[in-house]
Write an enzyme that holds these catalytic residues in place. Structure first.
Site, PDB file in Angstrom:
ATOM      1  CG  HIS A 210      -6.798  -2.166  -5.856  1.00 59.75           C
ATOM      2  ND1 HIS A 210      -5.543  -2.427  -5.362  1.00 59.75           N
ATOM      3  CD2 HIS A 210      -7.257  -1.095  -5.162  1.00 59.75           C
ATOM      4  CE1 HIS A 210      -5.251  -1.543  -4.413  1.00 59.75           C
ATOM      5  NE2 HIS A 210      -6.276  -0.730  -4.271  1.00 59.75           N
TER       6      HIS A 210
ATOM      7  NE  ARG B 205      -3.485  -0.108   2.650  1.00 60.38           N
ATOM      8  CZ  ARG B 205      -4.180  -0.409   3.737  1.00 60.38           C
ATOM      9  NH1 ARG B 205      -4.276   0.485   4.707  1.00 60.38           N
ATOM     10  NH2 ARG B 205      -4.766  -1.576   3.881  1.00 60.38           N
TER      11      ARG B 205
ATOM     12  CE1 TYR C 145     -22.430  13.184 -15.117  1.00 55.45           C
ATOM     13  CE2 TYR C 145     -21.417  13.486 -12.974  1.00 55.45           C
ATOM     14  CZ  TYR C 145     -22.548  13.365 -13.758  1.00 55.45           C
ATOM     15  OH  TYR C 145     -23.795  13.438 -13.178  1.00 55.45           O
TER      16      TYR C 145
END
Length: 768
Positions: free
Chosen positions: A86, A40, A130
């Site tokens: 993921h 991470r 979008y």
């Protein structure tokens, strides 16, 4: 109360197992820590990516979102990455994707975004439904060769697919784009750098593996020599960070080199500004670049807050005139303001200057967290590139060998085409017959059988032999490459050179953005004053050590009120920009900014709240600091010396010990050394006059004997000009002056006993 029963050793039939809490916590916390560090927070030194970024790149490759292809909705990319690779929240994946597309966050964007991807003001990107994205040329360079066995793959979280452990990384991404993250017990912070400079340093390291970190860098002196040479300039090595938002770095070269040698340090980055003439002697400051990671809207808001709080007296107004580019206008209070001083005050108080930390803590070889130097990072990247080259070469060699085997079979088929057709038409098992007839391999026989009829027309001996010879020559080159370290490094050198050409310093993307400069040498006191609004005040000190500052220069002090049992000790005029020096009976000087003194309401504050003054000490005097002035300090027992006022300024609350005194003696007098003679009076009312030149100047100490006593000590002391005479005032405020000729019997040498005071001298024994 009885003891709590322990679980039965057999688990009571419920499959319950007793576990030691300490061991369980250690094991689970260690697993969590390792997961955070490895998967991470810390980037891999080889490709400079964390797992989430690597998975985004891999997912976009599978979706064929190459730079020359169309865009795809980010929601589709996020869904692909989350569903296959993921298993975390979609927002975390989208946030990582957005950052890779922001040209103000990443020096060399890996994602080409279409739509609202946020801005430098700190506004968020539009929702993923979008926005659209595809990869950039940098991303394709990182993925180059991934289908040619260049890197290892591992099963995904659900073991239904595979993902790359690391990317081939033909681009020096770790240093070029930087990285930051907080793991468990460790963190990383790497600023972005210029890719062309990194490639030049890598090429230098290939040729000289023994090179030091400083040799992998171009110093300011070297840059001055090559900056006007267009060819030499393109081979410039690492000069320092190159932030996407530009700015100016103001660190010393020695500290920059040390940071890259140790892997730890920091870089001071300032906004880039210029003075614009507005006509008639007026001007404004225009900021065109701000430090990396600073949100412009928050920066302007902070400066506006300081303006309202009157912390920036040199600044009149701030305006944001930014459009596509940054343009922040700073309006000075007046045309007489020093622009450099105004900017220094802003750098001190705002994020127009920041310090970007360097902590090159990365996963070395993808496994071991380690703080690496610049040389180590470049070396590990080059070693990875060599491993990728060898693996790709072996993969290509295997492909060539398979193709050569097939071509050999095609050649046999061409020479015996009629017989091949007959066998295929008539035999039940043509494959075995052909193998036995022409001693073919299984692969060759299968290739002949898989030939389409339309390919028979193209099956010409010349073409087959031509391809066979070309592949044979390529096979020989690859075998020579795999057998020679020199040839491998030569190939890597060519690859890195090509990368440098693509992102050269003379290209739009590769041009250096962050520049270097020396910080202007402004007096610290001037900068401090520039941050305080200059206003007149009257400083009041009470007998019990209470301090306050009343607005304005007051002449009538009779209206001042004090706590019961307290009274006025002294008062003097000052400005809020002044430093107030306080001298105590312990021989210490304390420095307090006049702006820090409590206001006139109430009785002020005890000095012990403002500075760390011992309880057994009292204030002797206080006054406004004047640079280069001399002071005479004296103790009750008659010792003293001259000290420069610059030497007594204290930088901490603890003050500065100047006069050494031992109980029961204590410091008693501190007066400006303005004159050529000293008149000193003891408790015995004897006065001595001697030249001030007999008193040494010291920075600290006990001093020398000023007057000798059998009993008692110093009562009063005055410094005066002998030609103007010695003056004093009596209890009726009548002034008396004795000229040089009248002081003959009191004139002597330092440390003398002196003679009784002249007739008419005040009974108090003080000059008044």
């Amino acid at each position: 109360m009885g003891k709590r029963p322990l679980p039965p050793e057999d688990g009571g039939g419920d499959h319950i197992e007793p576990v030691d809490l300490k061991a369980a916590l250690e094991e689970r916390y260690l697993a969590y820590a390792l997961s955070t560090i490895m998967h991470r927070a810390l980037p891999d030194v080889r490709d400079g990516l964390k797992p989430v970024h690597r998975r985004i790149m891999h997912g976009m490759r599978l979706l064929r979102l190459n730079p020359d292809q169309g865009f795809a909705k980010c929601a589709r990319i996020v869904g692909e990455v989350m569903g296959k690779f993921h298993p975390h929240g979609d927002q975390s994946i989208y946030d990582a994707l957005v950052r890779l597309a922001q040209d103000f966050s990443v020096r060399y964007p890996l994602v080409d975004g279409q739509g609202n991807f946020g801005n430098i003001d700190g506004d968020n990107a539009a929702a993923m439904r979008y926005t659209e994205a595809r990869m950039t040329e940098v991303a394709t360079a990182l993925l180059e060769g991934i289908t040619e066995d260049a890197v290892d793959f591992r099963p995904t979280y659900n073991e239904e697919d595979e993902e790359p452990v690391v990317l081939p990384g033909a681009f020096p991404n770790l240093l070029a784009n930087g990285s930051s993250g907080i793991a468990v017990g460790m963190a990383t912070s790497i600023p972005p750098h210029n890719a062309a400079e990194l490639c030049s340093a890598a090429l230098y390291l290939i040729d000289r593996s023994y090179a030091s970190v400083e040799e992998l860098m171009t110093s300011p002196a070297e840059w001055e020599k090559i900056k006007d040479d267009p060819v030499a300039r393109l081979e410039c090595k690492v000069r320092g960070p190159d932030f996407p938002t530009g700015g100016t770095m103001v660190d010393s070269w020695a500290s920059v080199v040390n940071a890259y040698e140790t892997g730890r340090g920091g870089f001071r980055v300032r906004a880039k500004w210029a003075q614009e003439d507005q006509g008639r002697g007026t001007w404004t400051i225009v900021v065109t670049e701000i430090p990396y990671g600073v949100q412009k809207a928050r920066l302007i808001e902070k400066i506006a807050e300081l303006l309202i709080a009157r912390r920036l007296p040199l600044l009149e107004d701030i305006r944001d005139e930014s459009a596509e580019d940054i343009r922040v206008v700073l309006v000075p209070k007046s045309r007489a303001v020093d622009p450099g001083l105004m900017m220094e005050s802003l750098f001190k108080l705002t994020e127009l200057e920041t310090r970007f930390p360097l902590n090159m803590n990365v996963l070395s070889r993808g496994k071991i967290p380690n703080v690496l130097s610049l040389k180590s990072v470049l070396q590990e990247w080059l070693d990875h590139r060599r491993e990728v080259l060898v693996r790709r070469s072996r993969h290509r060699l295997a492909d060539i060998e398979r193709r050569l085997e097939v071509l050999a079979g095609y050649l046999i088929a061409y020479l015996n085409i009629d017989e091949v057709i007959r066998i295929i038409r008539e035999e039940d098992e043509p494959k075995q017959v052909m193998i036995a007839r022409w001693d073919l391999t299984d692969v060759q026989a299968e290739a002949i059988l898989n030939l389409r009829l339309r390919q028979l027309r193209k099956l010409e001996e010349f073409e087959i032999r031509k391809e066979f010879e070309a592949l044979t020559a390529e096979k020989k080159q690859i075998e020579d490459l795999l057998a020679s370290d020199v040839k491998q490094w030569s190939t890597i050198r060519w690859q890195v050179s090509e990368t440098r050409k693509k992102f050269a310093l003379n290209t739009e993307l590769g041009a250096r953005r962050t520049q270097f400069a020396d910080a202007p040498d402004h007096d610290v006191a001037d900068i401090h004053q520039a941050m305080i609004e200059k206003e007149p005040v009257t400083v009041v000190v009470s007998e019990k050590g209470w301090l306050r500052a009343l607005k304005g220069h007051l002449n009538d002090l009779s209206l001042l009120t004090f706590k019961e049992g307290d009274s006025l000790k002294l008062a003097f005029h000052a400005q809020t920009t002044d430093k107030i020096l306080v001298f105590t009976t312990g021989g210490k000087f304390y420095t307090i900014g006049a702006d820090r003194l409590p206001g006139g309401r109430g009785h002020g504050e005890p000095i012990r709240i403002i500075v760390d003054m011992e309880n057994d000490q009292d204030i002797v005097t206080a006054f406004v600091y004047e640079p280069k002035r001399k002071l005479l300090v004296a103790s009750h027992e008659g010792s003293g010396f001259i000290v420069s006022e610059d030497e007594v300024v204290a930088n901490t609350r603890k003050g500065k010990q100047v006069m050494n005194v031992k109980s029961p003696d204590e410091a008693q007098i501190c007066v400006p050394a303005n004159g050529d003679h000293v008149a000193i009076i003891g408790d015995n009312r004897k006065m001595l006059v001697f030249p001030i030149s007999e008193i040494p100047e010291m920075a600290r100490g006990k001093g020398v004997r000023l007057q000798r006593y059998k009993d008692g000590g110093v009562l009063d002391l005055k410094i005066f000009a002998i030609e103007q005479g010695l003056s004093w005032s009596d209890s009726s405020n009548r002034k008396f002056t004795r000229m040089r000729s009248e002081l003959t019997e009191w004139l002597g040498n330092r440390a003398g006993a002196g003679r009784m005071v002249p007739k008419g001298f005040p009974r108090t024994g003080k000059f008044g």
